[in-house]
Structures are given as structure tokens and as C-alpha cells.
Design an enzyme around this catalytic site. Sequence first.
Site, PDB file in Angstrom:
ATOM      1  N   PHE A  91       0.728  -1.414  -0.419  1.00 43.70           N
ATOM      2  CA  PHE A  91       0.130   0.416   0.088  1.00 43.70           C
ATOM      3  C   PHE A  91       0.868   1.303   0.279  1.00 43.70           C
ATOM      4  CE2 PHE A  91      -2.391  -3.432   3.150  1.00 43.70           C
ATOM      5  CZ  PHE A  91      -2.791  -3.954   2.115  1.00 43.70           C
ATOM      6  N   CYS A  92       2.096   1.532  -0.808  1.00 46.50           N
ATOM      7  CA  CYS A  92       2.926   2.538  -0.283  1.00 46.50           C
ATOM      8  C   CYS A  92       3.048   2.703   0.985  1.00 46.50           C
ATOM      9  CB  CYS A  92       2.678   3.781  -1.342  1.00 46.50           C
ATOM     10  SG  CYS A  92       2.676   3.326  -3.127  1.00 46.50           S
TER      11      CYS A  92
END
Length: 453
Positions: free
Chosen positions: A375-376
Site C-alpha cells: 500500500f505504498c
Amino acid sequence: MSVSTAAAAQTICAPLPVLGRDVTVPLVTGGEVTYAALDYAASAPALQRVWDDVAAYAPYYGSVHRGAGYLSQLSTDLFENARRTVAEFLDCRAGDQVVFTRSTTDSLNLLAAALPADCQVFVFETEHHASLLPWRDARVTCLDAPRTHQQAVETLEKALADRDPYGPALVCVTGASNVTGELWPVRELAAAAHAHGARIVLDAAQLAPHHAVSVADLDVDWVAFSGHKLYAPFGSGVLAGRADWLTAAEPYLAGGGASRKVTRREDGGVDVEWHETAARHEAGSPNVIGAYSIASACKALTEAGFDTLVAREQYLIEKVRAGLAEVPEVRVLSLFGDDAPRVGVISFVVDGWNSSHFAAALSAEYGIGVRDGLFCAHPLVRTLLGSDPQTQGECGAPEAAPGEKSLNAIRVSFGAGTPDEHVERFVNAVCELVSDGAKWRYRTEDGRCVSAV
């Protein structure tokens, strides 16, 4: 559902109309189903209101600030009115600037470019990469993930008190985690920053679509958010807050619109007088439609009422969390514990499942769109999964075949446009997959788990 919960549900508003609510997708097991979009934390669907407003304006689209014709004048008024609407939505203070950018990432990179010399930046390892990585030309202190709100404030206070030399400093903090959905103690962190002579910027990408954000009440110096998470996916974002650092900095982009006056010098060079307003950092032809769409979304959410929207979202959160709690193999990721206030973003892992395989099965067999990976927010997810947060990873799923363990998670996220049926289908699908297994075969292709034809 209990009688009290059912009664409460009847008083909660209906979901706001969004595009795509009637889209059907094919299932690998045969037939079609209405798509359940449960990846709002990545990009929320456009509100129907936003789409209608943009469509009504589109025939009147014209150049902004530099045209004498009617359409240019109309577009200029619309663009500047959008700026005022966003300032009202954020409860900005007198003197604050609203700069239109491309996204939260762009907004924070703009602020990073405006930092004074020798500025030290403090971020927690829990930040999204948009707020963790832009500070490349500053001295950055990355703080460990706290496990309580109090620990977050104490950790920041100690770091700020111990900084050497005692010069300009900026704290960057998220309002709501894009991994766990948990709310952060922004007001308390802002007070701690200011008590130690630092400024603070709020990454509100995940907060603004779910809760009212008041720059004045939270006492933050800047706030950044993206249109595409605020039901306005037309490539625009916002940086709003104090003007002084932005006015003192060189323009983020050099070009038309940012310059007030340009003259030739005798030596062949040019002298430039830059604007001191928000236009200083908005060189080029502005994204009028993007700005207008954000303003439209701000109006729609304000008119719907955040108290009402929050009540409905909390109802959906309780539905999802209660359903997942019934599956022993599911572990929900959290920093602050089960009782922590949160928005509609929940990440989890399933024992015995590769997360990419699980997400692929939700899509292919149930028509449910979620996200898997890191998710970055690599350091945060790895910390939550008990791995070394310094371990490198990719935003997508790592190379791991179905059934193999992978160091990533599954994220379900929802918001103002999510109907009950979508979260109910999701909970039922999780239960079925865990108890019965996938009905189809899957393979890894280009780092993604996909159905095998």
C-alpha cells in the site's frame, strides 16, 4: 444483526450516488455480478454530483486568467471560486493560501521545495510514501511507529526537543492511516510541534473524504489532499495553509502564470518578477476541471453533512470488523488497538493464504475489488506484520505463488458511496474462501496473482 443495530441502521442515510454503482463484471465461475468497489483508499469513485457538474461546465471550458473572451472569463471565475470553496471546506484562516496541484504527492513535493535552508523534517515510519519520501533535500528524522496516541505525542516532543541545531523544523503526519484507517492525534501533535518551534503539515488524503477537516481547529500549518480520493478523479490536488514559506520560495514550476512580469536584460538574460499569491506555484494552464471537481465534491460532502456520513461509515466499519472477527484465520492490522477511532480502511492477513491469491479470488469469484500489497507504506506494513521495516519491498504483490506465504496484506476500504450489500458480500466471501477454499485455479503473472484460464 441485533435489534438495536438494525434500528440504528434505519436512521442512517443512504449511500451517496456514485458512478459505477450499476457496473457488472464477469465471474470466472460463470455469470455476472454488480461490481463491489471496495478500494476507496486508492481512488474513490466519482460522485454523480461531481460528474454532472463537470459535464454541465464542459461546453464552457476555456483558458484561465489569460483570455478576454466570455468562456475564459467564466472559467477564470469558476477556478477562483473553486479556490474559495476549498478554503471554506478546510476552514482556512485569513491569509492562508490554497494552491491547486496534481495530488497529495505533488502537494507535499511542492512544500518540500519551499522548505527554508537547514530545515529538519520529522516523520513517523507509519507515513504513506507521499509524505515519507518528498523531503530529499532536508535533514529527515524518521520516528518509530507509536502504539498509542500518547506515545506518538511523547515521541515527537522528545525528537523535537533533542534536535541539534535548533533551527527550522517541519513535522509531517497523516490524519488517517491508509493501511489501518486509524485516526491520528493531529491536534495534539500540532500543539507539540508548535511548542517546540516547529511547523506541521497534515496529509489528509485519507481523512478529508471521511471527516470534516478544519485547519483552524486542528491548528496545522498546511494540509494536503487529493481529488481522486475525495470522489473527484480529475487529476487535481490541494496544498492549503500558511503563505510565508511558499511566497519566499522559488516557484515550484517556472513558466507562464507564475510570473507577474518578465523583462529582457542588456546582457541577453531575463529578469522575472514572480507572483506572491497561489499563482506563484501554479505555472502553466491550470487544471480547471480538476479544481472545479474538487470544489463540487467539497460542496456535496458538506451538504450531505459529515455527522451523517460518519455515522453511516461507522455502521459499515462495525459490520466488516464484526464479520472478520468471526473468522479465526483473519488477523486485522492495527497500531492503536481495536477501540481506536478509524475511517473505512481495514487491512488484514489470512493464515494459510497468500494475500495476492486471496484478493484475486475475491475479484474473480465474487466481483469484489480490494487491494493487496504494501500500500505504498512499506515500513508501516512490515512493522505491523512483524518484519524488519527496513526490508525492501514492492508496491504490488511480491513473487509468490498461490498458497505460499507472502509478506503483504489485503486492504478493504469504503466510503460515502458504499451500499450495505457490498460489505455484506465481502464478509460472506471471506468466510467462504477461508472455509471452502478457492473454486478456481490461479497463477502468478508479472508479479500479480491472476485466474488461470
